[in-house]
Each structure stands twice: as structure tokens, then as C-alpha cells.
Motif scaffolding. Structure first.
Motif, mmCIF file in Angstrom:
data_model
loop_
_atom_site.group_PDB
_atom_site.id
_atom_site.type_symbol
_atom_site.label_atom_id
_atom_site.label_comp_id
_atom_site.label_asym_id
_atom_site.label_seq_id
_atom_site.Cartn_x
_atom_site.Cartn_y
_atom_site.Cartn_z
ATOM 1 N N GLY A 18 0.720 -1.093 -0.100
ATOM 2 C CA GLY A 18 0.179 -0.073 -0.023
ATOM 3 C C GLY A 18 0.836 1.301 -0.003
ATOM 4 N N ALA A 19 1.953 1.228 0.692
ATOM 5 C CA ALA A 19 2.846 2.122 0.835
ATOM 6 C C ALA A 19 3.599 2.512 -0.545
ATOM 7 N N ARG A 22 1.507 4.203 -3.295
ATOM 8 C CA ARG A 22 1.359 5.537 -2.675
ATOM 9 C C ARG A 22 2.454 6.516 -2.968
ATOM 10 N N THR A 25 2.435 9.119 -6.204
ATOM 11 C CA THR A 25 1.551 9.988 -6.148
ATOM 12 C C THR A 25 2.212 11.046 -5.065
ATOM 13 N N ALA A 26 3.079 10.508 -4.166
ATOM 14 C CA ALA A 26 3.488 11.474 -3.291
ATOM 15 C C ALA A 26 5.077 12.034 -3.844
#
Length: 90
Positions: A18-19, A22, A25-26
Motif C-alpha cells: 500500500g505504501a 502511494r 503520487t507522493a
């Protein structure tokens, strides 16, 4: 390996995936946040170049240097070094 360890490993893997999902996007948010900073740095560099350029603007010549005119007679008589390192008049 018991069931608790297996469930903890699966839970950790889910959190990591999950990290990782992301991260793009981060990273894009960080780049978008840096754009105004880069524009400000470019404006600062341009302002510094305008302020510190070596060629003066037209009409902005160097400041005049004040000078005094000393006549030959006053130079010879009023000088505290009158006669020092000067050839004697014979």
C-alpha cells in the motif's frame, strides 16, 4: 512457522504494498510543491544579476572624485615635509 507469524507477515506485506503504491503520487506532490520554490529562486537570481551587474545603466556613470588643486608656491611653503627628499637648491 506458526499461524500468528504468517498472519503478521501477510499484514506487513499488505502495508508495504500500500505504501509502495502511494509513492508515485507522493513524489508527484513533492515535485508540484517545489515548482513555486524554483520560480522564486529564478526570480531571485534575476534580481541579483540586475542589481550587481558590472555595467552601469546609461546615465549612471561613476561618482566624481573630489580633488584639490595645490599651487606650486603653497606646496613648497606650507608642506610639513618641506625640503625632505627634495634636491637642495644650490
Amino acid at each position: 512457522m506458526d499461524l500468528t507469524t504468517l498472519l503478521a507477515a501477510i499484514g506487513g506485506l499488505v502495508l508495504l504494498l500500500g505504501a509502495i503504491a502511494r509513492l508515485p503520487t507522493a513524489a508527484a506532490e513533492v515535485v508540484r510543491a517545489c515548482i513555486p520554490l524554483l520560480k522564486a529562486v529564478a526570480e531571485l537570481r534575476a534580481a541579483a544579476r540586475r542589481a550587481f551587474r558590472s555595467v552601469p545603466s546609461p546615465g549612471m556613470g561613476p561618482l566624481p572624485v573630489p580633488h584639490t588643486v595645490v599651487s606650486a608656491s603653497s606646496k613648497d611653503q606650507d608642506s610639513p615635509l618641506h625640503g625632505v627628499n627634495q634636491p637642495s637648491e644650490a
